[in-house]
Design an enzyme around this catalytic site. Structure first.
Site, PDB file in Angstrom:
ATOM      1  CD1 TRP A 159      -2.580   1.881   0.547  1.00  0.00           C
ATOM      2  CD2 TRP A 159      -1.223   2.477   2.240  1.00  0.00           C
ATOM      3  NE1 TRP A 159      -2.871   3.183   0.900  1.00  0.00           N
ATOM      4  CE2 TRP A 159      -2.057   3.566   1.927  1.00  0.00           C
ATOM      5  CE3 TRP A 159      -0.285   2.610   3.264  1.00  0.00           C
ATOM      6  CZ2 TRP A 159      -1.985   4.783   2.612  1.00  0.00           C
ATOM      7  CZ3 TRP A 159      -0.210   3.820   3.956  1.00  0.00           C
ATOM      8  CH2 TRP A 159      -1.059   4.890   3.627  1.00  0.00           C
ATOM      9  CD  GLU A 216      -4.505  -1.527   2.238  1.00  0.00           C
ATOM     10  OE1 GLU A 216      -3.316  -1.779   2.534  1.00  0.00           O
ATOM     11  OE2 GLU A 216      -5.357  -1.203   3.079  1.00  0.00           O
ATOM     12  CE  LYS A 232      -6.009   6.117   2.758  1.00  0.00           C
ATOM     13  NZ  LYS A 232      -5.264   6.003   4.000  1.00  0.00           N
ATOM     14  CG  ASP A 238      -8.361  -0.954   4.943  1.00  0.00           C
ATOM     15  OD1 ASP A 238      -9.420  -0.560   5.468  1.00  0.00           O
ATOM     16  OD2 ASP A 238      -7.250  -0.854   5.508  1.00  0.00           O
ATOM     17  CG  HIS A 262      -8.651   1.702   2.296  1.00  0.00           C
ATOM     18  ND1 HIS A 262      -7.381   1.356   1.908  1.00  0.00           N
ATOM     19  CD2 HIS A 262      -8.533   2.202   3.550  1.00  0.00           C
ATOM     20  CE1 HIS A 262      -6.530   1.613   2.896  1.00  0.00           C
ATOM     21  NE2 HIS A 262      -7.213   2.118   3.901  1.00  0.00           N
ATOM     22  CG  HIS A 281      -5.695  -4.458   5.467  1.00  0.00           C
ATOM     23  ND1 HIS A 281      -4.835  -3.426   5.186  1.00  0.00           N
ATOM     24  CD2 HIS A 281      -4.937  -5.579   5.527  1.00  0.00           C
ATOM     25  CE1 HIS A 281      -3.605  -3.909   5.067  1.00  0.00           C
ATOM     26  NE2 HIS A 281      -3.646  -5.217   5.253  1.00  0.00           N
ATOM     27  CG  ASP A 313      -9.164   4.433   6.187  1.00  0.00           C
ATOM     28  OD1 ASP A 313      -9.547   3.409   6.781  1.00  0.00           O
ATOM     29  OD2 ASP A 313      -8.030   4.544   5.670  1.00  0.00           O
ATOM     30  CG  ASP A 345      -7.464   2.554  10.153  1.00  0.00           C
ATOM     31  OD1 ASP A 345      -7.730   1.429   9.701  1.00  0.00           O
ATOM     32  OD2 ASP A 345      -6.896   3.434   9.496  1.00  0.00           O
ATOM     33  CG  ASP A 365      -5.005  -1.624   8.468  1.00  0.00           C
ATOM     34  OD1 ASP A 365      -4.457  -1.111   9.457  1.00  0.00           O
ATOM     35  OD2 ASP A 365      -4.916  -1.137   7.319  1.00  0.00           O
TER      36      ASP A 365
HETATM   37  C1  RNT Z   1      -3.677   2.757   5.110  1.00  0.00           C
HETATM   38  C2  RNT Z   1      -3.768   1.318   4.785  1.00  0.00           C
HETATM   39  C3  RNT Z   1      -2.601   0.482   5.209  1.00  0.00           C
HETATM   40  C4  RNT Z   1      -2.107   0.825   6.578  1.00  0.00           C
HETATM   41  C5  RNT Z   1      -1.080  -0.131   7.134  1.00  0.00           C
HETATM   42  C6  RNT Z   1      -0.388   0.419   8.329  1.00  0.00           C
HETATM   43  O1  RNT Z   1      -4.827   3.452   4.870  1.00  0.00           O
HETATM   44  O2  RNT Z   1      -4.932   0.801   5.322  1.00  0.00           O
HETATM   45  O3  RNT Z   1      -2.938  -0.863   5.104  1.00  0.00           O
HETATM   46  O4  RNT Z   1      -3.125   0.937   7.503  1.00  0.00           O
HETATM   47  O5  RNT Z   1      -0.231  -0.490   6.139  1.00  0.00           O
HETATM   48 ZN    ZN Z   2      -5.206  -1.314   5.218  1.00  0.00          ZN
END
Ligand code: RNT
Ligand code: ZN
Length: 416
Positions: free
Chosen positions: A185, A224, A226, A257, A260, A284, A292, A294, A324
């Site tokens: 990513w 990955e 986003k 993810d 994303h 993720h 996003d 997290d 993630d």
């Molecule tokens: C970031 C991505 C990525 C990170 C990690 C730390 O938006 O989700 O995967 O969270 O690599």
């Molecule tokens: Zn991620």
């Protein structure tokens, strides 16, 4: 909770599920085989051991709850603590910045398998397999563009970094006799209206072609996408369309993810489409709150739908389940455990679905019956099966893990 009561509740659940054609013992065996890839970065807010600089690249950990892991020993101890409260055997997902650099500064274009030697040993000792990630963020050369940077010096630096990361993943895979899944990513994008959008994407494509030119047998690549990053709101070079095209053309794994995509977009619905065109998926699993963000994964409809789709597609062997999220506002070990157990609870419910019957209703055009059974499934005693799964795996049943996390906090993390 008393063991006998757990068994009684389980026995009743087994009967109840048998009535709809589900073999609970078989489901427990299937769940046992679902390995999560635990993200090492939850323990220290994505800091790593390379430098103590700030987190850049459009991602952010908010909060300053005390006790974060400050070095490799603390991080390992925290991961083992978390793993001891999560049923089953799981993998560990490392980022390049978590190398064992022995106090020396090792730049990203210099990293080698030797910097992960102690991790490989530790993982083997603890019966954990490793996955890996290249790291484009939090570095003086990160800027807004890494693998898509028109400056050839910077772009080559990141190409070299990513090639080296693949070599490390290959070594990990070889040593553990199981492919290491390496995620790529990059944060590349821009804050404001970008005119020459093709230019950066063409550069990223060329970088990926160079990086993937070397073929390996013991690692697998995933890419990955986003939507946007903080400070990079208007343009993301590695968009979803970009990587789907790349993965389909080059037989690469797509990383989905759950944070994303646009907030009302269903990530679950992507599984069946993508699996027709790409070999495998990496997840993720996260919890986006308005963006996003997290947040810690919980057992919500998004996670449930995603797990159900995997099972409904009969794709457990083609989907790698990684986590993630990084919440710095609550106990970090607790956050690991909540998110992991929530993902497993969702997977369990997915496995307990009377799929054959549901499919039959659907094929017969029996829409009422399909919806009725789906609704009834929500209140079947899956939690009694979950408790048994925890008991069998020798981890705390139900809320008992709260006390364990508190104890570790009192004895260990609060003293940092
Ligand atoms: C970031 C991505 C990525 C990170 C990690 C730390 O938006 O989700 O995967 O969270 O690599
Ligand atoms: Zn991620």
């Amino acid at each position: 909770m008393n063991e006998q009561k757990i068994k009684q509740a389980y026995d009743l659940a087994v009967e109840r599920y048998a009535a709809i054609g589900i073999d609970v013992e078989k489901v427990l065996d299937q769940l046992q085989k679902v390995q999560l890839s635990l993200h090492c970065w939850q323990a220290d807010d994505v800091t790593g051991f390379e430098s103590t600089g700030e987190l850049t690249g459009g991602i952010q950990a908010t909060g300053n709850y005390p006790g974060k892991a400050r070095n490799i020993d603390e991080l390992r101890a925290d991961i083992l603590k978390a793993a001891s409260l999560i049923p089953g055997n799981h993998r560990l997902n490392l980022h390049e910045i978590y190398g064992d650099f022995g106090g020396k500064f090792v730049d990203r274009d210099q990293v080698e398998p030797v910097h992960f030697e102690s991790w490989m040993q530790w993982a083997a000792e603890n019966n954990m397999k490793l996955d890996f990630n290249s790291t484009s963020f939090s570095h003086p050369k990160s800027g807004d563009l890494s693998l898509s940077n028109p400056d050839e010096g910077i772009r080559n630096f990141w190409i070299e970094h990513t090639k080296r990361c693949r070599a490390i993943a290959e070594e990990m895979g070889k040593r553990q006799n199981d492919p290491c899944i390496m995620n790529l990513w990059v944060h590349d994008g821009s804050k404001d209206i970008t005119v020459n959008r093709m230019k950066y994407r063409a550069l990223l494509k060329d970088s990926l072609d160079q990086i993937f030119a070397q073929k390996y047998d013991n690692m697998k690549d995933c890419i990955e996408s986003k939507v946007f990053g903080i400070g990079l709101e208007s343009y993301t070079v590695g968009s979803n369309d970009f990587y789907i095209g790349y993965a389909a053309q080059n037989n690469k794994i797509i990383t989905l993810d759950t944070g994303h995509f646009h907030p009302t977009e269903s990530v679950a619905d992507k599984v069946s489409s993508m699996l027709l065109y790409v070999p495998e998926l990496m997840l993720h699993v996260s919890r986006p709150v308005r963006w996003d963000s997290d947040h810690v994964t919980i057992m919500n409809d998004d996670t449930l739908d995603l797990c159900k789709e995997i099972v409904r597609c009969d794709a457990l062997d083609r989907v790698h389940v990684g986590l993630d999220y990084f919440d710095a506002s609550i106990n970090r070990i607790g956050a690991y455990v909540i998110g992991s157990r929530a993902t497993q609870k969702c997977m369990l419910q997915a496995l307990l679905e009377p799929l054959a019957q549901l499919c039959q209703y659907e094929a017969n055009g029996q829409g009422f019956q399909r919806l009725a059974l789906l609704e009834e499934c929500k209140s079947l005693p899956w939690n009694a099966v979950w408790d048994m799964f925890c008991l069998k795996n020798n981890v705390p049943v139900g809320e008992a893990f709260i006390g364990e996390v508190e104890k570790y906090e009192a004895e260990v993390t609060s003293k940092r």
